[in-house]
Design an enzyme around this catalytic site. Sequence first.
Site, PDB file in Angstrom:
ATOM      1  CE  LYS A  28      -3.759  -0.570   2.510  1.00  0.00           C
ATOM      2  NZ  LYS A  28      -4.300  -0.787   3.872  1.00  0.00           N
ATOM      3  NE  ARG A  98      -5.306   3.338   3.762  1.00  0.00           N
ATOM      4  CZ  ARG A  98      -5.354   3.550   2.448  1.00  0.00           C
ATOM      5  NH1 ARG A  98      -4.731   4.587   1.916  1.00  0.00           N
ATOM      6  NH2 ARG A  98      -5.983   2.698   1.667  1.00  0.00           N
ATOM      7  N   GLY A 107      -5.294 -10.756   7.486  1.00  0.00           N
ATOM      8  CA  GLY A 107      -5.201 -11.111   8.905  1.00  0.00           C
ATOM      9  C   GLY A 107      -4.817  -9.935   9.788  1.00  0.00           C
ATOM     10  CG  MET A 109      -5.182  -2.735  13.252  1.00  0.00           C
ATOM     11  SD  MET A 109      -4.355  -1.206  13.652  1.00  0.00           S
ATOM     12  CE  MET A 109      -4.841  -0.189  12.269  1.00  0.00           C
ATOM     13  NE  ARG A 342      -5.950  -4.493  -3.366  1.00  0.00           N
ATOM     14  CZ  ARG A 342      -6.415  -4.696  -2.144  1.00  0.00           C
ATOM     15  NH1 ARG A 342      -5.627  -5.109  -1.207  1.00  0.00           N
ATOM     16  NH2 ARG A 342      -7.683  -4.479  -1.871  1.00  0.00           N
ATOM     17  CG  HIS A 461      -3.709 -44.573  -4.390  1.00  0.00           C
ATOM     18  ND1 HIS A 461      -4.981 -44.712  -4.906  1.00  0.00           N
ATOM     19  CD2 HIS A 461      -2.894 -45.294  -5.198  1.00  0.00           C
ATOM     20  CE1 HIS A 461      -4.932 -45.497  -5.969  1.00  0.00           C
ATOM     21  NE2 HIS A 461      -3.678 -45.866  -6.162  1.00  0.00           N
ATOM     22  CB  SER A 769      15.379 -38.852 -16.198  1.00  0.00           C
ATOM     23  OG  SER A 769      14.117 -38.387 -15.798  1.00  0.00           O
ATOM     24  CB  CYS A 836      10.645 -37.737 -14.955  1.00  0.00           C
ATOM     25  SG  CYS A 836      11.524 -38.976 -13.989  1.00  0.00           S
ATOM     26  CE1 TYR A 856      12.978 -34.947 -19.310  1.00  0.00           C
ATOM     27  CE2 TYR A 856      14.998 -34.801 -20.607  1.00  0.00           C
ATOM     28  CZ  TYR A 856      14.156 -35.516 -19.780  1.00  0.00           C
ATOM     29  OH  TYR A 856      14.475 -36.788 -19.395  1.00  0.00           O
TER      30      TYR A 856
END
Length: 897
Positions: A28, A98, A107, A109, A342, A461, A769, A836, A856
């Site tokens: 801010k 602020r 969370g 003030m 923002r 799973h 890999s 991978c 990759y």
Amino acid sequence: MDRKKMVYKFGGGSAEGDRAMKQLLGGKGANLAEMSSIGLPIPPGFTISTEVCQYYSKHKGDWPEGLEEQVQEAIHHIEDLMDLEFGDSSNPLLVSVRSGAAQSMPGMMDTVLNLGLNDKSVQGLAAKTDNERFAFDCYRRFIDMFGGVVMQVPHEEFEEAIQGLKDEKSVELDTELGVEDMKELVDRYKAVYRKSTGHMFPQNPSEQLHYAINAVFGSWDSNRAIKYRRINKITGLLGTAVNVQAMVYGNMGDDCATGVCFTRNPSDGTNELYGEFLINAQGEDVVAGIRTPRNINELKEVMSDTYHELREITHKLERHYQDMQDIEFTIQQGKLFILQTRNGKRTGKAAVKIAIDMVDEVILKKDKAVENLVQPNHLDQLLHPQLDESSVKEEEILGKGLPASPGAAVGKVVFDSETAEEMKAEGESVILVRIETSPEDVGGMSASEGILTSRGGMTSHAAVVARGWGKPCVAGCGDIIINYENQIFTNGKVTVHAGDWISIDGAQGMVINGKKEVEPPKFDDNYHTFMKWVDTFRDMDVRTNADTPEDAAKAREYGAQGIGLARTEHMFFGDERIKAMRRMIISESEEERRSALEALLPYQKQDFIEIFEAMEGLPVTVRLLDPPLHEFLPDEDEEIAALAEDLGIKEADLKRKIRLLSEFNPMLGHRGCRLGITYPEITEMQARAILEAAVEIKKQGKEVQPEIMIPLVGTSEEFIHERHVIDEIAEKVFEEAEETVEFKVGTMIEIPRAAIVADKIASEAEFFSFGTNDLTQMTFGYSRDDAGKFLELYLNEGILKHDPFQVLDEEGVGSLVRMAVEKGHSVKPDLKMGICGEHGGDPSSVAFCYSLGLNYVSCSPYRVPVARLAAAQARLRSESTASSTRGEDKKSGELVS
Ligand code: ADP
Ligand code: MG
Ligand code: MG
């Protein structure tokens, strides 16, 4: 030594801070400074830095030396610019106080407005504005906010007081209360304050300010804020900044207003002003729901000039920030003030559209649009069906679990896999609801639209399998209790029976009662255009983990450039195959084993042919058999009996063999290349299947790039042993076929020892890999299947910052990867390397892989677009960082000793 700067002034067309100083000034504060510098109408003020908050918190509420004077001086700065005086009874300056950290944090003030009012200055304000009602309205708001926010007086007590007065006067709205009512309210509010705090309401403005600043700093360590940071994994911030700013008034009359708006529609991206405002109101009245706010477009009618001014400013802000903005504004007697800006939050669809539009409108270039305007999770949203959120009512929510696999699904509740498969065969849509799932459930899971479990974590799973398939899943929903016997589940209030409709939202972990509307994923032209841009800025490849031709084809559609991991174990399931496999496993002799394997060969070969075809000549890495053999055998008595009969052996014998195969620690047991080394005929069969398939493709005149990957190598000798078996088979296959195919043999680096001796392995292998799932298990010594028991606690306690199975642990596991990359390259500078594990689809892990120079990343088909974007952003960001002289953090340090 210079006196340490703790307070940064803004206003009057300049500022001591700028938007790059978010760490120090909070979001801010940094943006207020920036807006001031670019000449936008913002009330002057100052920001006390986050370093001061850190000091305050370490020194139990003390102010650092010199802060008092700097605040004083900054107040004078506001007084000068506003031509008002703080604490003056005839010409009073009022301010807002602020909070604002570097990351937005609900969370913390709440804002205190109208600070500086007391019994005298309220008269001054009334006289000066010739508006007594307004002055006393400000005063009673101030007592309420100061009491609630700074002194923890329950807001309801003030609410009761105002409601009481409204009832006495028989009016409904605050705006209907007159001057005398406001004066009366001030008295009643003061009484509430006195009763609750045991003190008189403080009359000294400097004292008020001091208390309010302390309250903002104190809120950083409030339980609410700590919890918020923990849940949202916000770490590494110094604290919150405090912004003190001259008040402007949206509550002086009908030519005043307050409002909030987005510069574009955040839900679909349309280029239109989107928001709400309230006439004659202050602060958060708009969001507090005191009166129903009006659509921002109506502002055009009631204050046309101001509306156009607002529109001009939103254009200017967008061009300046090169992003869609979320702004807060106030209109005082027709004059517009901007109080906050923002980057606005938006849906995936809107993000992509805004990126495309802003490039079209020449607000920014393509590289910046790709780097900043679309986040990987935005794409994730687009790839999955969505729930129409507006259609979900609070009371329909049955519970919340983990957002295990994104997308929305709707279906009838079933509690077992068999029923799921039957109902699916009859054309019904079902949701499989299980306490937990196991490999035996895969048929039912696959037949379901979505999966809901009441137990298990993000790597359970159900979660892993569902993500791999791109199927919606809510896991570990502890709000519900499942009763298989009665075929119901309940959240204590609502009981859902088998066959009832439910809807789940796997992106939010939400379980909803009833059949909700689901929108299918849409890949519009914007998406395709955007992804084309992404690929032009990307130099790391993205492959996919795919075991079936269907998955391979899907992944191609999503832009995969090869297969980084084709697991072969899944190919051994299915009626005929599992029989042959089981026969192979319980064979007593090599000969028996060979004959069983021979039966498997044609199946495997056909699978590879189809996968190679689907990948159209792109590289395909096939991993040789990896899991312990035990996993392929049945464990229930009935099944064992059936198998024994099938194989023509005694049940007792079979049971004995199964017992022999079971292990204490299968994850560290007889698996991976250890299997291939003890039973070379398995390696032979698999190598033959892969190479024969490749030869066949080549004979059809098509391209094919097989890469054979040896799993779980820990020593170079293991690798050499397996490679030798493969090479021999290759020679045979090529001779028989009178055709050769180029292929590579490489290995997974997934055992810590392999990373340590990577140079030795590299001299034998043609690619690496990184199997970061196993590497994480073994580096941490956590069994992935059991870690759920403590991981959650570890995350809550901050012992771990992230689940290391989701986000690659750079410090530990990452060091091993880096070591292996360096050692590997030291022997073979061109050695091809990739990753991978599940991490291949996690944006921050992708960025880490990029920084190591991997060729990759490979991830499940549905993560491919996400990984493409993450790879492009990793490159663009590393280039931006290299080319900028980084204004951020330039002034931090040394306040806390
Ligand atoms: P939050 O971080 O919760 O949005 P803010 O600090 O932005 O809190 O304050 C909430 C609202 O209070 C603002 O949107 C604005 O309407 C009002 N407000 C804050 N400061 C001022 C001020 N100086 N003058 C007028 N209104 C203000
Ligand atoms: Mg607020
Ligand atoms: Mg705000």
